[in-house]
Design a protein around this motif. Structure first.
Motif, PDB file in Angstrom:
ATOM      1  N   ALA A 442     -54.292  -4.076 -23.406  1.00  0.00           N
ATOM      2  CA  ALA A 442     -54.134  -5.391 -22.778  1.00  0.00           C
ATOM      3  C   ALA A 442     -53.407  -6.354 -23.707  1.00  0.00           C
ATOM      4  CB  ALA A 442     -55.498  -5.956 -22.393  1.00  0.00           C
ATOM      5  N   ALA A 443     -53.742  -6.285 -25.000  1.00  0.00           N
ATOM      6  CA  ALA A 443     -53.093  -7.170 -25.958  1.00  0.00           C
ATOM      7  C   ALA A 443     -51.612  -6.841 -26.097  1.00  0.00           C
ATOM      8  CB  ALA A 443     -53.789  -7.060 -27.321  1.00  0.00           C
ATOM      9  N   LEU A 444     -51.272  -5.562 -26.141  1.00  0.00           N
ATOM     10  CA  LEU A 444     -49.869  -5.165 -26.240  1.00  0.00           C
ATOM     11  C   LEU A 444     -49.095  -5.546 -24.987  1.00  0.00           C
ATOM     12  CD1 LEU A 444     -50.232  -1.650 -27.923  1.00  0.00           C
ATOM     13  CD2 LEU A 444     -49.358  -3.754 -28.969  1.00  0.00           C
ATOM     14  N   ALA A 445     -49.760  -5.427 -23.826  1.00  0.00           N
ATOM     15  CA  ALA A 445     -49.089  -5.798 -22.576  1.00  0.00           C
ATOM     16  C   ALA A 445     -48.799  -7.294 -22.528  1.00  0.00           C
ATOM     17  CB  ALA A 445     -49.953  -5.392 -21.382  1.00  0.00           C
ATOM     18  N   GLY A 446     -49.652  -8.073 -23.175  1.00  0.00           N
ATOM     19  CA  GLY A 446     -49.451  -9.523 -23.170  1.00  0.00           C
ATOM     20  C   GLY A 446     -48.552 -10.022 -24.287  1.00  0.00           C
ATOM     21  N   ALA A 447     -48.113  -9.122 -25.171  1.00  0.00           N
ATOM     22  CA  ALA A 447     -47.225  -9.517 -26.265  1.00  0.00           C
ATOM     23  C   ALA A 447     -45.777  -9.506 -25.783  1.00  0.00           C
ATOM     24  CB  ALA A 447     -47.401  -8.568 -27.444  1.00  0.00           C
ATOM     25  N   ASP A 448     -45.092 -10.617 -25.945  1.00  0.00           N
ATOM     26  CA  ASP A 448     -43.733 -10.761 -25.409  1.00  0.00           C
ATOM     27  C   ASP A 448     -42.657 -10.374 -26.408  1.00  0.00           C
ATOM     28  OD1 ASP A 448     -44.736 -11.725 -22.976  1.00  0.00           O
ATOM     29  OD2 ASP A 448     -44.898 -13.767 -23.800  1.00  0.00           O
ATOM     30  N   THR A 449     -42.947 -10.461 -27.679  1.00  0.00           N
ATOM     31  CA  THR A 449     -41.924 -10.184 -28.685  1.00  0.00           C
ATOM     32  C   THR A 449     -42.394  -9.076 -29.627  1.00  0.00           C
ATOM     33  OG1 THR A 449     -42.786 -11.803 -30.262  1.00  0.00           O
ATOM     34  CG2 THR A 449     -41.231 -12.616 -28.594  1.00  0.00           C
ATOM     35  N   ALA A 450     -41.442  -8.541 -30.381  1.00  0.00           N
ATOM     36  CA  ALA A 450     -41.775  -7.501 -31.358  1.00  0.00           C
ATOM     37  C   ALA A 450     -42.716  -8.053 -32.418  1.00  0.00           C
ATOM     38  CB  ALA A 450     -40.505  -6.962 -32.001  1.00  0.00           C
ATOM     39  N   GLY A 451     -42.543  -9.307 -32.773  1.00  0.00           N
ATOM     40  CA  GLY A 451     -43.419  -9.919 -33.765  1.00  0.00           C
ATOM     41  C   GLY A 451     -44.847 -10.025 -33.279  1.00  0.00           C
ATOM     42  N   GLU A 452     -45.015 -10.389 -31.996  1.00  0.00           N
ATOM     43  CA  GLU A 452     -46.364 -10.471 -31.436  1.00  0.00           C
ATOM     44  C   GLU A 452     -47.016  -9.099 -31.362  1.00  0.00           C
ATOM     45  OE1 GLU A 452     -45.921 -12.390 -27.707  1.00  0.00           O
ATOM     46  OE2 GLU A 452     -45.742 -14.407 -28.551  1.00  0.00           O
ATOM     47  N   ARG A 453     -46.231  -8.089 -30.997  1.00  0.00           N
ATOM     48  CA  ARG A 453     -46.783  -6.738 -30.944  1.00  0.00           C
ATOM     49  C   ARG A 453     -47.203  -6.259 -32.337  1.00  0.00           C
ATOM     50  NH1 ARG A 453     -42.867  -6.215 -26.807  1.00  0.00           N
ATOM     51  NH2 ARG A 453     -41.254  -5.553 -28.282  1.00  0.00           N
ATOM     52  N   ALA A 454     -46.400  -6.637 -33.342  1.00  0.00           N
ATOM     53  CA  ALA A 454     -46.751  -6.269 -34.714  1.00  0.00           C
ATOM     54  C   ALA A 454     -48.057  -6.941 -35.138  1.00  0.00           C
ATOM     55  CB  ALA A 454     -45.625  -6.668 -35.665  1.00  0.00           C
ATOM     56  N   GLU A 455     -48.256  -8.181 -34.709  1.00  0.00           N
ATOM     57  CA  GLU A 455     -49.497  -8.882 -35.032  1.00  0.00           C
ATOM     58  C   GLU A 455     -50.694  -8.206 -34.375  1.00  0.00           C
ATOM     59  OE1 GLU A 455     -49.291 -12.981 -34.075  1.00  0.00           O
ATOM     60  OE2 GLU A 455     -47.613 -13.415 -35.424  1.00  0.00           O
ATOM     61  N   VAL A 456     -50.497  -7.769 -33.133  1.00  0.00           N
ATOM     62  CA  VAL A 456     -51.580  -7.087 -32.423  1.00  0.00           C
ATOM     63  C   VAL A 456     -51.950  -5.789 -33.139  1.00  0.00           C
ATOM     64  CG1 VAL A 456     -52.181  -5.867 -30.300  1.00  0.00           C
ATOM     65  CG2 VAL A 456     -51.075  -8.105 -30.179  1.00  0.00           C
ATOM     66  N   MET A 457     -50.936  -5.011 -33.526  1.00  0.00           N
ATOM     67  CA  MET A 457     -51.198  -3.753 -34.203  1.00  0.00           C
ATOM     68  C   MET A 457     -51.864  -3.994 -35.559  1.00  0.00           C
ATOM     69  SD  MET A 457     -50.352  -1.507 -32.059  1.00  0.00           S
ATOM     70  CE  MET A 457     -50.610  -0.097 -33.116  1.00  0.00           C
ATOM     71  N   SER A 458     -51.441  -5.043 -36.248  1.00  0.00           N
ATOM     72  CA  SER A 458     -52.043  -5.379 -37.532  1.00  0.00           C
ATOM     73  C   SER A 458     -53.517  -5.755 -37.355  1.00  0.00           C
ATOM     74  CB  SER A 458     -51.276  -6.532 -38.188  1.00  0.00           C
ATOM     75  OG  SER A 458     -51.899  -6.935 -39.386  1.00  0.00           O
ATOM     76  N   ALA A 459     -53.808  -6.500 -36.277  1.00  0.00           N
ATOM     77  CA  ALA A 459     -55.191  -6.885 -36.008  1.00  0.00           C
ATOM     78  C   ALA A 459     -56.044  -5.665 -35.697  1.00  0.00           C
ATOM     79  CB  ALA A 459     -55.237  -7.882 -34.852  1.00  0.00           C
ATOM     80  N   PHE A 460     -55.488  -4.735 -34.932  1.00  0.00           N
ATOM     81  CA  PHE A 460     -56.240  -3.517 -34.607  1.00  0.00           C
ATOM     82  C   PHE A 460     -56.500  -2.694 -35.868  1.00  0.00           C
ATOM     83  CE2 PHE A 460     -56.658   0.892 -33.188  1.00  0.00           C
ATOM     84  CZ  PHE A 460     -57.628   0.755 -32.190  1.00  0.00           C
ATOM     85  N   SER A 461     -55.484  -2.579 -36.712  1.00  0.00           N
ATOM     86  CA  SER A 461     -55.655  -1.850 -37.974  1.00  0.00           C
ATOM     87  C   SER A 461     -56.724  -2.494 -38.835  1.00  0.00           C
ATOM     88  CB  SER A 461     -54.329  -1.799 -38.747  1.00  0.00           C
ATOM     89  OG  SER A 461     -53.367  -1.058 -38.045  1.00  0.00           O
ATOM     90  N   SER A 462     -56.758  -3.823 -38.849  1.00  0.00           N
ATOM     91  CA  SER A 462     -57.764  -4.537 -39.617  1.00  0.00           C
ATOM     92  C   SER A 462     -59.161  -4.258 -39.076  1.00  0.00           C
ATOM     93  CB  SER A 462     -57.484  -6.046 -39.579  1.00  0.00           C
ATOM     94  OG  SER A 462     -58.478  -6.772 -40.260  1.00  0.00           O
ATOM     95  N   GLY A 463     -59.271  -4.200 -37.732  1.00  0.00           N
ATOM     96  CA  GLY A 463     -60.558  -3.885 -37.122  1.00  0.00           C
ATOM     97  C   GLY A 463     -61.025  -2.489 -37.468  1.00  0.00           C
ATOM     98  N   VAL A 464     -60.098  -1.511 -37.434  1.00  0.00           N
ATOM     99  CA  VAL A 464     -60.442  -0.135 -37.801  1.00  0.00           C
ATOM    100  C   VAL A 464     -60.877  -0.071 -39.261  1.00  0.00           C
ATOM    101  CG1 VAL A 464     -59.521   2.184 -38.127  1.00  0.00           C
ATOM    102  CG2 VAL A 464     -58.976   0.916 -36.044  1.00  0.00           C
ATOM    103  N   GLU A 465     -60.137  -0.786 -40.128  1.00  0.00           N
ATOM    104  CA  GLU A 465     -60.461  -0.783 -41.553  1.00  0.00           C
ATOM    105  C   GLU A 465     -61.867  -1.323 -41.792  1.00  0.00           C
ATOM    106  OE1 GLU A 465     -59.126  -3.266 -45.548  1.00  0.00           O
ATOM    107  OE2 GLU A 465     -57.606  -2.795 -44.034  1.00  0.00           O
ATOM    108  N   THR A 466     -62.202  -2.454 -41.158  1.00  0.00           N
ATOM    109  CA  THR A 466     -63.532  -3.041 -41.322  1.00  0.00           C
ATOM    110  C   THR A 466     -64.616  -2.081 -40.854  1.00  0.00           C
ATOM    111  OG1 THR A 466     -62.633  -5.271 -41.013  1.00  0.00           O
ATOM    112  CG2 THR A 466     -65.008  -4.993 -40.711  1.00  0.00           C
ATOM    113  N   SER A 467     -64.388  -1.449 -39.707  1.00  0.00           N
ATOM    114  CA  SER A 467     -65.376  -0.523 -39.149  1.00  0.00           C
ATOM    115  C   SER A 467     -65.567   0.689 -40.046  1.00  0.00           C
ATOM    116  CB  SER A 467     -64.943  -0.074 -37.749  1.00  0.00           C
ATOM    117  OG  SER A 467     -64.802  -1.177 -36.882  1.00  0.00           O
ATOM    118  N   LEU A 468     -64.477   1.216 -40.591  1.00  0.00           N
ATOM    119  CA  LEU A 468     -64.580   2.363 -41.486  1.00  0.00           C
ATOM    120  C   LEU A 468     -65.356   2.012 -42.758  1.00  0.00           C
ATOM    121  CD1 LEU A 468     -60.995   3.897 -41.187  1.00  0.00           C
ATOM    122  CD2 LEU A 468     -63.125   4.919 -40.376  1.00  0.00           C
ATOM    123  N   LEU A 469     -65.162   0.810 -43.256  1.00  0.00           N
ATOM    124  CA  LEU A 469     -65.885   0.376 -44.450  1.00  0.00           C
ATOM    125  C   LEU A 469     -67.380   0.229 -44.163  1.00  0.00           C
ATOM    126  CD1 LEU A 469     -63.373  -2.238 -45.929  1.00  0.00           C
ATOM    127  CD2 LEU A 469     -63.854   0.084 -46.762  1.00  0.00           C
TER     128      LEU A 469
END
Length: 502
Positions: A442-469
């Protein structure tokens, strides 16, 4: 011709065909474990060919795990009471019949019912395989035998998606179930010819009410855990199911403490060795189950692999476990280091592997590979030692119940890990990308630019990192708690031996 019955306790010599028997029961075990994961890759085919809705798919997967986890204690008790060989044969037959019905199913309802039937057979197989292994090997050989048994668990986890992907690439979806039939048939013949019968010589009366309460309570608990992420932890469905689980399991504990022939003897929990292994087993499966659930998402959503490629890239973990356990190296290390140190070392390595994936995976697959290898080494050392600690703390006559406890802990810890670490991911991701409503697509679908999509992916990676820790901390704590309690138990045993000798 079947072999004669053996006493419930392992003999000083071991069964003459024990390694061949271990191969037979591991084959049966592998079949059950494959079906825990093989269905996931068939979801697109089932959706198209059977017209399965999302709720149907969920029940196809959950019917198997719910029935299996709910029946583990009852199945182990039945094996002790009526004979482990009989229950092993019954489990293979039921699993085979369920697989046949599943492979030929023409509707989602038929497939769900067949999966539930397979869960009954799976519960019988998971408890009797470990119980039989404890009976046919000498105490000195048990750690290596359990190590091989544990390696088959890892192999089943890794091979499920790969086998499913191969079968779907060459046959229709029903083939992923029908492939179980020749294995089940071979298993029945081999069990009849090779496996000795063993049972509880005391012949305790069946604890029917305890079996009913444990089945309802565990099934309700597992259902609440797996429903939480989808429906919300404060939803009426989840809270009501959790309340039923709490009330029924409390009634089960009360009943078991009052009757002279309990299915689960609560006095086991007075043994520090048992409680230490139980605590460690829950936390190790909590961290591992949740972390691997997150890792597959990271490989697919962040690194861009498809399902089969993601499965191949998680395979090194299982391969390391298989090599170390089948070669006997992990059993040798445990014998040299002792059980408390082995469990602590294994879980420290696993925790380090999770930290490596969390902190290095964003740079590509190399960091993930390092983490998987560390986790694999840790699993190879800690898991068999933990299972052996649980089984050796229980009288041999109750080996089936011990195996049921071990399997129940694994189901409970894994489900709880997926639910809790998944919730941590959702919370972290939602905080960084509020518009995402905790959904990456849903977040990727709502991202209009490449920069916004990169922010979404970065946020997801951060969430995975926190959960793994968080998972890494849980595994580390599990190792320290288990090792501490086991060391105290061993110290107490030595003191009692010295007092007895004097």
């Amino acid at each position: 011709m079947s072999t004669p019955a053996v006493p419930a306790a392992p003999s000083t010599q071991g069964h003459p065909q024990r390694w061949l028997i271990l191969g037979v029961i591991c084959l049966a075990q592998l079949t059950v474990l494959l079906d825990n994961t093989v269905l996931n890759v068939a979801i697109p085919s089932l959706t198209e060919e059977l017209g399965a809705a999302t709720s149907d798919i969920q029940w196809m997967i959950n019917a198997y795990s719910l029935v299996q986890s709910g029946l583990l204690l009852s199945a182990g008790s039945a094996a002790d009471r009526y004979g482990r060989k009989k229950m092993l044969i019954a489990g293979l037959v039921l699993f085979g019949i369920g697989s046949l019905v599943a492979g030929l199913a023409q509707s989602t309802g038929q497939l769900i019912a067949a999966r539930a039937g397979m869960g009954v057979g799976g519960a019988l197989l998971l408890t009797t395989t470990l119980a039989v292994a404890m009976q046919i090997f000498t105490p000195d050989e048990q750690p290596k035998a359990i190590g091989i048994w544990a390696a088959v668990n890892a192999l089943g986890f890794a091979a499920g998606p790969l086998l499913g992907g191969f079968m779907l690439g060459h046959f229709w979806w029903g083939a992923i179930f029908l492939i179980n039939l020749p294995v089940a048939a071979l298993g029945v013949v081999a069990v009849i010819a090779l496996v000795p019968e063993s049972k509880n010589p005391q012949g305790d009366r069946p604890d029917l009410l305890g079996a009913l309460l444990s089945t309802i309570g565990m099934a309700a608990l597992v259902y609440a855990i797996i429903s939480g992420p989808e429906h919300g932890w404060t939803s009426g469905r989840v809270l009501a199911t959790a309340a039923v689980a709490a009330v029924v399991l409390a009634a089960f504990a009360y009943w078991e403490s009052r009757i002279p022939y309990p299915m689960l003897d609560l006095h086991f929990f007075r043994d520090r060795r048992f409680t230490g292994a139980v605590a460690g087993a829950v936390l190790i499966t909590f961290g591992m189950g949740g972390a691997l659930f997150l890792l597959t998402q990271h490989l697919q959503f962040v690194l861009g692999y498809d399902a089969l490629e993601a499965g191949l890239r998680t395979a090194p973990l299982a391969l390391v476990v298989v090599v170390l356990n089948f070669s006997g190296l992990s059993a040798k290390w445990t014998a040299k280091l002792g059980m408390p140190v082995s469990i602590a070392l294994g879980m420290v390595l696993m925790s380090g592997g999770l930290v490596a994936i969390a902190t290095m995976a964003s740079g590509g697959y190399a960091g993930t590979l390092l983490g998987l290898v560390l986790i694999g080494v840790g699993c190879a050392v800690a898991n068999p030692a933990m299972a052996h600690a649980i089984m050796s703390a229980i009288p041999p006559a109750k080996a089936g119940v011990g195996a049921g406890i071990n399997g129940t802990l694994a189901e409970f810890g894994t489900g709880l890990g997926v639910a809790v670490l998944g919730a941590v991911l959702t919370s972290r991701f939602g905080a960084l990308v509020p518009v995402a409503a905790a959904s990456l697509p849903a977040a990727l679908a709502g991202a209009d630019t490449a920069g916004e999509r990169a922010e979404v992916m970065s946020a997801f990676s951060s969430g995975v990192e926190t959960s793994l820790l968080v998972g890494a901390v849980a595994v580390l704590l599990g190792g320290l708690v288990a090792a501490g309690l086991l060391r105290r138990a061993e110290k107490g045993e030595r003191e009692r031996e010295l007092v007895g000798a004097s």
